[in-house]
Scaffold this motif. Structure first.
Motif, PDB file in Angstrom:
ATOM      1  N   LYS A   1      -3.554  37.142  53.806  1.00  0.00           N
ATOM      2  CA  LYS A   1      -3.424  38.491  53.253  1.00  0.00           C
ATOM      3  C   LYS A   1      -2.864  38.372  51.844  1.00  0.00           C
TER       4      LYS A   1
ATOM      5  N   ILE B   1       1.785  42.355  48.131  1.00  0.00           N
ATOM      6  CA  ILE B   1       2.689  42.640  47.019  1.00  0.00           C
ATOM      7  C   ILE B   1       3.983  43.161  47.620  1.00  0.00           C
TER       8      ILE B   1
ATOM      9  N   ARG C   1       1.040  31.230  58.952  1.00  0.00           N
ATOM     10  CA  ARG C   1       1.348  31.937  57.711  1.00  0.00           C
ATOM     11  C   ARG C   1       1.852  30.974  56.647  1.00  0.00           C
TER      12      ARG C   1
ATOM     13  N   ASP D   1       2.727  39.119  65.977  1.00  0.00           N
ATOM     14  CA  ASP D   1       2.338  40.261  65.172  1.00  0.00           C
ATOM     15  C   ASP D   1       0.946  40.704  65.618  1.00  0.00           C
TER      16      ASP D   1
HETATM   17  P1  ADP Z   1       9.344  40.519  60.014  1.00  0.00           P
HETATM   18  O1  ADP Z   1       9.398  39.024  59.835  1.00  0.00           O
HETATM   19  O2  ADP Z   1      10.453  41.239  59.319  1.00  0.00           O
HETATM   20  O3  ADP Z   1       9.197  40.963  61.449  1.00  0.00           O
HETATM   21  P2  ADP Z   1       6.770  40.236  58.797  1.00  0.00           P
HETATM   22  O4  ADP Z   1       7.080  39.447  57.602  1.00  0.00           O
HETATM   23  O5  ADP Z   1       6.152  39.545  59.968  1.00  0.00           O
HETATM   24  O6  ADP Z   1       8.059  41.037  59.290  1.00  0.00           O
HETATM   25  O7  ADP Z   1       5.850  41.455  58.350  1.00  0.00           O
HETATM   26  C1  ADP Z   1       5.307  42.373  59.273  1.00  0.00           C
HETATM   27  C2  ADP Z   1       3.892  42.710  58.865  1.00  0.00           C
HETATM   28  O8  ADP Z   1       3.895  43.425  57.623  1.00  0.00           O
HETATM   29  C3  ADP Z   1       3.031  41.491  58.643  1.00  0.00           C
HETATM   30  O9  ADP Z   1       1.744  41.763  59.130  1.00  0.00           O
HETATM   31  C4  ADP Z   1       3.011  41.320  57.145  1.00  0.00           C
HETATM   32  O10 ADP Z   1       1.826  40.695  56.718  1.00  0.00           O
HETATM   33  C5  ADP Z   1       3.091  42.749  56.658  1.00  0.00           C
HETATM   34  N1  ADP Z   1       3.768  42.869  55.361  1.00  0.00           N
HETATM   35  C6  ADP Z   1       4.956  42.328  55.005  1.00  0.00           C
HETATM   36  N2  ADP Z   1       5.286  42.669  53.746  1.00  0.00           N
HETATM   37  C7  ADP Z   1       4.295  43.459  53.291  1.00  0.00           C
HETATM   38  C8  ADP Z   1       4.056  44.162  52.051  1.00  0.00           C
HETATM   39  N3  ADP Z   1       4.930  44.107  51.035  1.00  0.00           N
HETATM   40  N4  ADP Z   1       2.919  44.865  51.947  1.00  0.00           N
HETATM   41  C9  ADP Z   1       2.041  44.926  52.977  1.00  0.00           C
HETATM   42  N5  ADP Z   1       2.202  44.315  54.157  1.00  0.00           N
HETATM   43  C10 ADP Z   1       3.321  43.581  54.332  1.00  0.00           C
END
Ligand code: ADP
Ligand code: ZN
Ligand code: ZN
Length: 724
Positions: A186, A189, A253, A539
């Motif tokens: 993905k 930003i 990832r 996720d």
């Molecule tokens: P956490 O580790 O806090 O549970 P993640 O890093 O796994 O969260 O992020 C959750 C979801 O949101 C993932 O699918 C990630 O790709 C997406 N995501 C994270 N940051 C952004 C962002 N700035 N813009 C769009 N999607 C995001």
């Protein structure tokens, strides 16, 4: 010159450190792995100091035989000494944590592949079979030998090599761990919260940040961005996750973001894979070490950031020898490298949050989900009320309604069964008898597949009871709900809807685990039933409903962290719902709907929960206000074990007299699991106020070290996580 060398003599409980003479023609440095004479044998040793003089009779010292390699980095050594000071670890045990097992055992084997190529331009041979091979190689150049032998005659190939028409090229191969999970790349930003977090971390030198971000707030993206920046400064990074084999998504990832720059270290790898990944880090070919807790000992230098994801997770405490707490080691490593340490979690441990309050850690909060969706609504269902309404099934009416709706919408549901230390046992309905393992004194677990009772500690198998051995009753109840029974119930209700199951029984190997996750990910509608292992990290885009069937189980656990763990589990499991476009919902079934843990968890109010919990800890004298210690005494003969326990207990009581106002608690008793794998287990529990603990704890270690009797082992555990 002389060298202080630690050697590995496995039979000795004592620290083995000796001086040796360094021969003139040998140049040795700290961290070298060497061969030295010991008794009439040659053994492997590690150089921990080079010095001009020796305190011993120099005439009697022996010489180092040869240098094997430079095995330990300066940071590795720093950590080993730190562990010796802090956790009373033997140096050799700490050193072993820094090296892949095949290095310490001296059985390093590289893996090679033979290639074959032409050694001449003259392709004139009479033999048709040989000519075939030559022409093939002319067309394809260098070819794997194994590919040739599968296509052509092996003896012809041999002849060609023997006659010098072909030559062999042997190449070392990297045994790279395969990732079984794939994930789309993905382009992300960072949002404002995330960017502020990254900036603040990057501005810092040595500091510990507690990154408290709600589930789905994008903590992983913060880590990735910090690491990218650190790499661009020519530094390295260490990223720790709880048991990586359970979080293949994280692996994917990181591979997407960093490719070959990331090396994976965890116990699920083959010995060869582990060695090759370790070597890539050591040589600087890889710059990010990603793995479970022992990855904190990865051979990277010039560390720019250390990250502990899901910092509240119990797996960061190593419970078997050597015992240590990863946070402390990571913190010292960050200090050595003047770099930040990030502790990330949606549910920080009470201890870590307390350190924010005392100013030891700095707090960074991510309040919003990255997808800008609300956190899923958690609805509490009172199961006593449900029973009064006449529903004695495991699912409440509310849940069944939601499940039906979820399936209708072509979405996915996850059903979580809380089973920590809990199992599907058999029980006599008349007298309450529960069958236990003869060797381990724990309840046996009923396995329906082969209709057997099994001990989950020693794997011993027993026949199923038809009659109670105690009272003779034939009314046997099949204990509490397990994943399998949930699946069976669901099948009755849902008919053909695909149901997946993940628990310790179904995912004995990583491949099955990942396969099930991937299949589930692709299937709609579908239901996934699982234990703790579905709670974290995953996720999934289509999960809209999460059911927590019996939330109370971990609440009953006799452990001062029981409430905290319940809160964590609910938050983590709920975080699986509504991660993408669709909104999520959680149904939590409990018999104690008014308990504060449920009120706080259902409103995602961590600060409120922390406030209640820390107050409880303070009035009841539990960590973080005291140090908790357990002395564990284990052995085959019960009499020896009790004697040993008594003699240690006696000396600890003397110590308590000396420091009477510092001891909150001192008690000797049988362990909850009195026997495990044929060993008897006794324990002495202590709680000591923090004020003078720095002075008292070394004395406790001393007492336990000085009393040694054959065949009885004594372990001192600082803040044990698991009191079985
Ligand atoms: P956490 O580790 O806090 O549970 P993640 O890093 O796994 O969260 O992020 C959750 C979801 O949101 C993932 O699918 C990630 O790709 C997406 N995501 C994270 N940051 C952004 C962002 N700035 N813009 C769009 N999607 C995001
Ligand atoms: Zn009975
Ligand atoms: Zn057993």
């Amino acid at each position: 010159m002389f060298a202080s060398i630690v050697i590995d003599v496995s039979t000795s409980k004592l620290e083995r450190q000796f001086d040796y003479i360094v021969p003139e023609d040998l140049s040795l440095v700290r961290g070298d792995r060497v061969l030295v004479p010991f008794g009439n044998k040659q053994v492997i040793g590690f150089v921990i100091e080079i010095k001009e003089t020796s305190g011993y009779d120099e005439g009697k010292l022996k010489c180092v035989i040869k240098k094997l390699d430079h095995a330990l980095t300066e940071d590795n050594l720093g950590l080993c000494f730190f562990m010796q000071r802090t956790f009373f670890t033997r140096l050799i045990d700490a050193i072993k944590l820094c090296l892949p097992p095949i290095v310490t055992s001296g059985k390093v084997k590289d893996s090679f592949v033979d290639y074959v190529l032409l050694n001449t331009d003259n392709l004139q041979v009479k033999n048709a079979k040989q000519l075939e091979i030559l022409l093939y190689l002319k067309e394809y150049g260098k070819v794997k030998k194994s590919d040739l032998t599968s296509k052509f005659s092996e003896s012809s190939l041999k002849t060609l090599i023997k006659n010098g028409l072909l030559k062999l090229d042997r190449q070392k191969v990297n045994r790279a761990p395969k990732n079984l999970f794939t994930e789309k790349k993905k382009n992300i930003i960072l949002n404002e919260e995330q960017q502020l977090a990254v900036d603040r971390i990057l501005r810092s030198k040595f500091n510990v940040f507690l990154l408290h971000g709600v589930t789905g707030s994008g903590k992983t993206e913060v880590y990735i961005n910090v690491i990218k920046n650190v790499l661009s400064q020519g530094k390295t990074a260490i990223m720790l996750v709880p048991e990586i084999s359970l979080t293949p998504q994280m692996f994917a990832r990181f591979k997407n973001a960093f490719g070959e720059t990331v090396a994976i270290l965890h116990s699920g790898l083959t010995q060869g894979e582990r060695y090759d990944e370790w070597l890539r880090l050591k040589r600087g070919e890889a710059k990010i070490a990603l793995g479970a807790r022992s990855c904190v000992f990865a051979p990277v230098s010039n560390v720019g950031v250390i990250i502990i994801d899901e910092e509240h997770d119990g797996s960061y405490y190593s419970e078997s020898n050597p015992r240590f707490h990863t946070h402390e080691i990571a913190r010292y490593l960050a200090y050595l490298n003047s770099c930040p340490l990030i502790l990330g979690s949606a549910t920080p441990s009470i201890e870590s949050f307390y350190k924010v309050k005392t100013g030891e850690y700095s707090l960074i909060t991510l309040n919003n989900r990255a997808n800008k969706k609300e956190l899923p609504n958690i609805e509490i269902v009172d199961m006593l009320m449900e029973a009064r309404k006449g529903n004695i099934n495991m699912f409440s009416y509310r849940f069944l309604n939601e499940l039906e709706e979820c399936i209708k919408q072509n979405s996915q549901a996850m059903i979580f069964i809380n089973r920590r230390g809990y199992s599907s046992f058999l029980m006599c309905r008349e007298c309450g008898y529960v069958p236990k393992c003869e060797d381990c004194d724990v309840s046996l677990v009923y396995h329906k597949e082969d209709n057997m009772l099994k001990c989950h500690y020693c794997a011993k198998r027993y026949k199923v009871l038809n009659k109670c051995p105690k009272c003779g009753s034939t009314s046997i109840r099949y204990g509490a709900v397990g994943t399998q029974r949930v699946v069976e119930e669901l099948q009755k209700i849902l008919g053909n809807v695909p149901i997946f199951r993940l628990d310790n029984d179904t995912s004995t190997n990583k491949q099955n685990f990942v396969k099930t996750l991937e299949e589930f990910n692709k299937t709609t509608p579908a239901v996934l039933v699982g234990t703790q292992m579905i709670a974290k990290g995953h996720d999934f885009n289509n999960v809209t409903l999460v059911g927590i069937i019996d939330a109370d189980i971990s609440l009953h656990f006799s452990d001062y962290r029981a409430t905290e763990r319940t809160f964590n589990l609910i938050t983590q499991v709920s975080g699986r719902a509504g991660r993408s476009e669709k909104e999520g919902k959680v149904i939590l079934q409990t018999y104690y709907p008014r308990h504060y843990v449920y009120r706080c968890a259902s409103t995602y109010d961590y600060p409120a929960f922390y406030k209640r919990e820390i107050a409880m800890r303070e009035v009841s004298h539990f960590p973080p206000f005291v140090e908790m210690l357990r002395v564990l005494v284990v052995g085959k003969l019960e009499k020896k074990v009790t004697e040993q326990t008594e003699s240690i207990f006696f000396r600890l009581k003397e110590l308590r007299e000396q420091f009477s106002s510092d001891f909150v608690y001192l008690q000797a008793m049988k362990c909850p699991k009195k026997r495990l794998q044929g060993n008897f287990r006794y324990q002495i529990m202590m709680r000591i106020y923090k004020k003078n603990s720095g002075e008292i704890i070394p004395k406790i270690y001393d007492i336990c070290k000085n009393i040694t009797v054959n065949n009885v082992s004594v372990f001192v555990e600082l803040d044990p996580q698991n009191l079985s």
